[in-house]
Write a protein that holds these residues in place. Sequence first.
Motif, mmCIF file in Angstrom:
data_model
loop_
_atom_site.group_PDB
_atom_site.id
_atom_site.type_symbol
_atom_site.label_atom_id
_atom_site.label_comp_id
_atom_site.label_asym_id
_atom_site.label_seq_id
_atom_site.Cartn_x
_atom_site.Cartn_y
_atom_site.Cartn_z
ATOM 1 N N GLY A 6 12.737 39.710 42.127
ATOM 2 C CA GLY A 6 12.709 38.252 42.181
ATOM 3 C C GLY A 6 11.862 37.761 43.345
ATOM 4 O O GLY A 6 11.300 38.541 44.122
ATOM 5 N N PHE A 7 11.808 36.460 43.479
ATOM 6 C CA PHE A 7 10.989 35.771 44.487
ATOM 7 C C PHE A 7 11.890 35.223 45.582
ATOM 8 O O PHE A 7 12.952 34.661 45.246
ATOM 9 C CB PHE A 7 10.235 34.619 43.811
ATOM 10 C CG PHE A 7 9.524 33.697 44.753
ATOM 11 C CD1 PHE A 7 8.250 33.995 45.192
ATOM 12 C CD2 PHE A 7 10.142 32.542 45.224
ATOM 13 C CE1 PHE A 7 7.595 33.149 46.077
ATOM 14 C CE2 PHE A 7 9.483 31.699 46.106
ATOM 15 C CZ PHE A 7 8.214 32.002 46.531
ATOM 16 N N PRO A 8 11.526 35.282 46.837
ATOM 17 C CA PRO A 8 10.298 35.821 47.438
ATOM 18 C C PRO A 8 10.570 37.184 48.067
ATOM 19 O O PRO A 8 10.588 37.315 49.288
ATOM 20 C CB PRO A 8 9.966 34.777 48.509
ATOM 21 C CG PRO A 8 11.329 34.232 48.936
ATOM 22 C CD PRO A 8 12.297 34.489 47.808
ATOM 23 N N GLY A 41 14.177 42.735 34.741
ATOM 24 C CA GLY A 41 13.649 41.804 35.748
ATOM 25 C C GLY A 41 14.703 40.831 36.205
ATOM 26 O O GLY A 41 15.496 40.327 35.404
ATOM 27 N N LEU A 42 14.715 40.586 37.519
ATOM 28 C CA LEU A 42 15.605 39.569 38.079
ATOM 29 C C LEU A 42 14.791 38.319 38.355
ATOM 30 O O LEU A 42 13.781 38.361 39.066
ATOM 31 C CB LEU A 42 16.282 40.068 39.355
ATOM 32 C CG LEU A 42 17.299 39.108 39.976
ATOM 33 C CD1 LEU A 42 18.503 39.848 40.537
ATOM 34 C CD2 LEU A 42 16.680 38.212 41.044
ATOM 35 N N SER A 43 15.211 37.222 37.777
ATOM 36 C CA SER A 43 14.603 35.901 37.975
ATOM 37 C C SER A 43 13.100 35.941 37.725
ATOM 38 O O SER A 43 12.687 36.116 36.588
ATOM 39 C CB SER A 43 14.953 35.361 39.362
ATOM 40 O OG SER A 43 14.743 33.972 39.358
ATOM 41 N N MET A 44 12.232 35.863 38.739
ATOM 42 C CA MET A 44 10.797 35.943 38.471
ATOM 43 C C MET A 44 10.470 37.249 37.739
ATOM 44 O O MET A 44 9.611 37.275 36.844
ATOM 45 C CB MET A 44 9.996 35.876 39.775
ATOM 46 C CG MET A 44 8.505 35.985 39.557
ATOM 47 S SD MET A 44 7.541 35.760 41.062
ATOM 48 C CE MET A 44 7.886 37.276 41.930
ATOM 49 N N ALA A 76 20.280 30.216 50.355
ATOM 50 C CA ALA A 76 20.453 29.369 49.166
ATOM 51 C C ALA A 76 20.611 30.203 47.888
ATOM 52 O O ALA A 76 21.259 29.766 46.939
ATOM 53 C CB ALA A 76 19.260 28.430 49.021
ATOM 54 N N LEU A 77 20.022 31.398 47.861
ATOM 55 C CA LEU A 77 20.044 32.172 46.622
ATOM 56 C C LEU A 77 21.374 32.869 46.366
ATOM 57 O O LEU A 77 21.714 33.157 45.215
ATOM 58 C CB LEU A 77 18.916 33.228 46.626
ATOM 59 C CG LEU A 77 17.487 32.675 46.590
ATOM 60 C CD1 LEU A 77 16.484 33.818 46.562
ATOM 61 C CD2 LEU A 77 17.278 31.764 45.390
ATOM 62 N N VAL A 78 22.104 33.186 47.432
ATOM 63 C CA VAL A 78 23.350 33.930 47.219
ATOM 64 C C VAL A 78 24.507 32.966 46.947
ATOM 65 O O VAL A 78 24.420 31.773 47.230
ATOM 66 C CB VAL A 78 23.678 34.853 48.420
ATOM 67 C CG1 VAL A 78 22.570 35.873 48.628
ATOM 68 C CG2 VAL A 78 23.939 34.054 49.684
ATOM 69 N N ALA A 133 1.954 31.170 40.013
ATOM 70 C CA ALA A 133 2.112 31.954 38.777
ATOM 71 C C ALA A 133 3.325 31.462 37.988
ATOM 72 O O ALA A 133 3.249 31.251 36.772
ATOM 73 C CB ALA A 133 2.252 33.440 39.126
ATOM 74 N N MET A 134 4.439 31.251 38.693
ATOM 75 C CA MET A 134 5.651 30.805 37.994
ATOM 76 C C MET A 134 5.464 29.395 37.437
ATOM 77 O O MET A 134 5.960 29.083 36.349
ATOM 78 C CB MET A 134 6.860 30.873 38.928
ATOM 79 C CG MET A 134 7.303 32.299 39.220
ATOM 80 S SD MET A 134 8.896 32.374 40.072
ATOM 81 C CE MET A 134 8.434 32.036 41.759
ATOM 82 N N ALA A 135 4.742 28.558 38.180
ATOM 83 C CA ALA A 135 4.544 27.168 37.736
ATOM 84 C C ALA A 135 3.792 27.102 36.412
ATOM 85 O O ALA A 135 3.998 26.173 35.624
ATOM 86 C CB ALA A 135 3.783 26.388 38.808
ATOM 87 N N GLY A 153 25.989 35.183 43.347
ATOM 88 C CA GLY A 153 25.053 34.099 43.101
ATOM 89 C C GLY A 153 23.843 34.595 42.339
ATOM 90 O O GLY A 153 23.955 35.443 41.443
ATOM 91 N N HIS A 154 22.650 34.097 42.741
ATOM 92 C CA HIS A 154 21.405 34.355 42.006
ATOM 93 C C HIS A 154 20.839 35.754 42.275
ATOM 94 O O HIS A 154 19.934 36.194 41.578
ATOM 95 C CB HIS A 154 20.397 33.274 42.418
ATOM 96 C CG HIS A 154 19.113 33.285 41.673
ATOM 97 N ND1 HIS A 154 19.026 33.150 40.306
ATOM 98 C CD2 HIS A 154 17.823 33.402 42.108
ATOM 99 C CE1 HIS A 154 17.745 33.181 39.938
ATOM 100 N NE2 HIS A 154 17.003 33.346 41.004
ATOM 101 N N MET A 155 21.348 36.432 43.277
ATOM 102 C CA MET A 155 20.827 37.750 43.645
ATOM 103 C C MET A 155 21.852 38.827 43.307
ATOM 104 O O MET A 155 22.201 39.668 44.147
ATOM 105 C CB MET A 155 20.508 37.780 45.148
ATOM 106 C CG MET A 155 19.264 37.020 45.500
ATOM 107 S SD MET A 155 17.778 37.895 44.915
ATOM 108 C CE MET A 155 16.788 36.512 44.337
ATOM 109 N N SER A 156 22.325 38.831 42.071
ATOM 110 C CA SER A 156 23.423 39.737 41.721
ATOM 111 C C SER A 156 23.088 41.193 42.018
ATOM 112 O O SER A 156 23.958 41.976 42.405
ATOM 113 C CB SER A 156 23.812 39.561 40.249
ATOM 114 O OG SER A 156 22.726 39.898 39.407
HETATM 115 C C1 MLT Z 1 13.541 34.150 41.856
HETATM 116 O O1 MLT Z 1 14.630 34.497 42.293
HETATM 117 O O2 MLT Z 1 12.694 34.960 41.468
HETATM 118 C C2 MLT Z 1 13.227 32.679 41.836
HETATM 119 O O3 MLT Z 1 14.392 31.940 42.023
HETATM 120 C C3 MLT Z 1 12.583 32.347 40.519
HETATM 121 C C4 MLT Z 1 12.190 30.920 40.411
HETATM 122 O O4 MLT Z 1 11.890 30.278 41.427
HETATM 123 O O5 MLT Z 1 12.147 30.422 39.273
#
Ligand code: MLT
Length: 259
Positions: free
Chosen positions: A20-22, A84-87, A146-148, A181-183, A234-237
């Motif tokens: 994932g990002f970043p 893949g996680l997120s990105m 913020a991600l966790v 790239a994601m945008a 959270g988002h980083m499982s």
């Molecule tokens: C990620 O975790 O890779 C980002 O949250 C992805 C995103 O910004 O869409």
Amino acid sequence: MTLHVLRDGGDGLAVVLLHGFPLDHRMWRAVAEQLSVPTRVLAADLPGAGGADDALPEPSIEAAADRVAAELADAGVTRAVVVGLSMGGYVALALAERRAALVAALGLVDTKSTADTDEARANRLRIAEQAEATGSVEPVRGMATALVGESTRSAQPEVGAQLAAWIEDQSPAGVAWAQRAMASRPDRTDVLAAFAGPVAVVVGDEDAVTPVEAAQHLASAARQAQLVVVPRSGHMSAVEQPAAVAAALSDLVQRAASS
Ligand code: MLT
């Protein structure tokens, strides 16, 4: 080298992990160690990640997918379980679209198949410009906390500290590249719907970025999906609760091997 061997294994299906990002490939180490299947495990650094200062292509998720495919071909991998996680999930879906023969199964972790809203896209382009203008990762530093999920923030503060250290290792140019790239990525729900292999959809129950509803959307779009909701994450499982994610992915590898 941007493809890292996290574990050697037999000649069976390889597992390919996309971060994932970043962040970079290191976010997958704990999951790779805890997979219960004896497979080779590879983890990529996507373009610009890991502090790499190599020449970057025009920013796109497709370019990231093509580079992963080229490096897998160089490594002799012709078929793999792509996770893949997120990105990384955006790149996994692009691989399924562009290199269908390569992808035996898909692991979609804390991610989604839809494109950005106009507001989210504008925010990414703003962050990309800020990273370049400041020559720093300052615009994304706050993501370490913020991600966790709240459970991780209170019970595992070392996870936030680890994410912060990994973020500091990223290059401002890489941060800008990934945001652009994601945008520009399209909605790939149709790619997932057309994918014939097994799919694991994994999401932290406290994921505020790609919440459980996004995972339910993925699971309902896919033909053969199993949805795993990871408690206290959270988002980083993959970093917050690696044992649970490793169990879900081990199951996916077994489904892929027997399909
Ligand atoms: C990620 O975790 O890779 C980002 O949250 C992805 C995103 O910004 O869409």
